[in-house]
Design a protein around this motif. Structure first.
Motif, PDB file in Angstrom:
ATOM      1  N   THR A  37       5.161  17.043  25.146  1.00 48.10           N
ATOM      2  CA  THR A  37       5.552  16.126  24.074  1.00 48.10           C
ATOM      3  C   THR A  37       6.632  16.679  23.152  1.00 48.10           C
ATOM      4  OG1 THR A  37       3.847  16.974  22.571  1.00 48.10           O
ATOM      5  CG2 THR A  37       3.211  15.181  24.063  1.00 48.10           C
ATOM      6  N   GLN A  90       2.966  10.976  26.147  1.00 46.47           N
ATOM      7  CA  GLN A  90       4.295  11.063  25.546  1.00 46.47           C
ATOM      8  C   GLN A  90       4.583   9.854  24.666  1.00 46.47           C
ATOM      9  OE1 GLN A  90       6.435  11.525  29.243  1.00 46.47           O
ATOM     10  NE2 GLN A  90       6.789  13.719  28.882  1.00 46.47           N
ATOM     11  N   ARG A  91       4.204   8.674  25.132  1.00 45.26           N
ATOM     12  CA  ARG A  91       4.421   7.458  24.331  1.00 45.26           C
ATOM     13  C   ARG A  91       3.597   7.490  23.050  1.00 45.26           C
ATOM     14  NH1 ARG A  91       3.705   2.082  27.633  1.00 45.26           N
ATOM     15  NH2 ARG A  91       4.162   1.282  25.528  1.00 45.26           N
ATOM     16  N   LYS A  94       5.110   9.903  20.478  1.00 46.22           N
ATOM     17  CA  LYS A  94       6.274   9.368  19.768  1.00 46.22           C
ATOM     18  C   LYS A  94       5.861   8.389  18.678  1.00 46.22           C
ATOM     19  CE  LYS A  94       9.587   9.866  23.568  1.00 46.22           C
ATOM     20  NZ  LYS A  94      10.452   9.160  24.544  1.00 46.22           N
ATOM     21  N   ARG A  95       4.882   7.555  18.989  1.00 45.06           N
ATOM     22  CA  ARG A  95       4.440   6.562  18.005  1.00 45.06           C
ATOM     23  C   ARG A  95       3.729   7.231  16.830  1.00 45.06           C
ATOM     24  NH1 ARG A  95       4.306   1.152  20.075  1.00 45.06           N
ATOM     25  NH2 ARG A  95       2.613   0.652  18.636  1.00 45.06           N
ATOM     26  N   SER A  98       6.332   9.027  14.622  1.00 47.96           N
ATOM     27  CA  SER A  98       7.054   8.089  13.767  1.00 47.96           C
ATOM     28  C   SER A  98       6.216   7.688  12.557  1.00 47.96           C
ATOM     29  CB  SER A  98       7.435   6.848  14.578  1.00 47.96           C
ATOM     30  OG  SER A  98       8.082   5.892  13.768  1.00 47.96           O
TER      31      SER A  98
END
Length: 267
Positions: A37, A90-91, A94-95, A98
């Motif tokens: 990540t 990984q998704r 990222k979320r 953020s």
């Protein structure tokens, strides 16, 4: 280890130095960041946790450790493969990153630290909240993390998958003043959250420690239960109500614990 023969070419020397510094920086990055990540890893988490706790103790403020676990990631890996599971991580990373970044210099930040996201282990992430004015001030942030970590995933020829996360929270200094203790307590709270159902959060309670110790004690005693003749197998009949006919029997293992409790396991 490297060397240059005399006479030394200044441009070659500069190139060697730049390459050496770049290689050292890359090794340092790999040692402190997760390869999947790119997030700061457990090593950075422990170091930052210790620094935050020192500052919080000096200023007499509260904060929290949040452990975020992906619900049922093992089943997704089994059904769709580890590559898909890694893509989901990984998704989610990222979320979550953020969401955490939006809190920089906000009401959950201290003078020296902002809330920071880490890859803790396996299917777990962690967030350090360095400052909060009571548990209620972090509740909205925790709910936003839960919502951001909810994603859907669809592959051709496979059903759509909805992925959620659960969160365990330990608060300092109430739940501990040591980083390892607070991490353990956040992990216990996360396990209780997952046991209660997906997509939820739990704050640590001393009761969680008591339950964990009780399970350890029972596990140790069970190893000696057979030798003490405390285990018995019984069959309980199953009768058809309309006819009164015996149609089946259910096997039940009963452990007559020394305390007088009877612990049952059925199949």
């Amino acid at each position: 280890m490297d060397f240059l023969s005399k006479p030394v070419d200044p441009s070659e020397l500069g190139l060697r130095i730049r390459n050496t510094l770049a290689a050292n920086a890359y090794r340092d990055f790999l040692g402190h960041h997760d390869g999947l990540t790119g997030l700061p890893n457990k090593v950075r988490y422990r170091k930052a946790a210790a620094e935050v706790l020192v500052q919080a103790a000096a200023n007499g403020v509260e904060g929290a450790f949040l452990h975020i676990g992906v619900d049922a990631l093992g089943r997704i890996n089994d059904a769709l493969g580890r590559v898909v599971g890694d893509q989901l991580l990984q998704r989610i990373a990222k979320r979550l990153a953020s969401c955490v970044q939006t809190e920089a210099h906000g009401e959950l930040s201290s003078d020296q630290h902002n809330p920071t996201l880490y890859r803790f282990d396996g299917d777990e992430f962690a967030v350090i909240v360095p400052y909060m004015e009571g548990i209620h001030s972090a509740a909205a942030f925790i709910n936003r993390l839960l919502e951001e970590a909810t994603i859907s995933f669809h592959r051709s020829g496979a059903p759509e998958v909805f992925v959620t996360c659960s969160i365990g929270v330990s608060v300092f200094p109430a739940d501990g003043k040591d980083a390892d203790v607070l991490m353990r307590n956040a992990g216990l709270a996360l396990r209780h959250a997952k046991q209660a159902g997906p997509h939820r959060y739990e704050f640590f309670s001393p009761q969680f420690n008591e339950q964990a110790l009780s399970r350890l004690d029972l596990g140790a005693e069970l190893r000696h239960a057979i030798g003490r003749d405390e285990i018995e197998l019984v069959y309980e009949p199953r009768v058809e109500l309309g006819t009164g006919k015996l149609v089946a029997a259910q096997a039940t293992v009963r452990w007559k614990h020394g305390s007088g409790r009877v612990i049952r396991a059925t199949n």
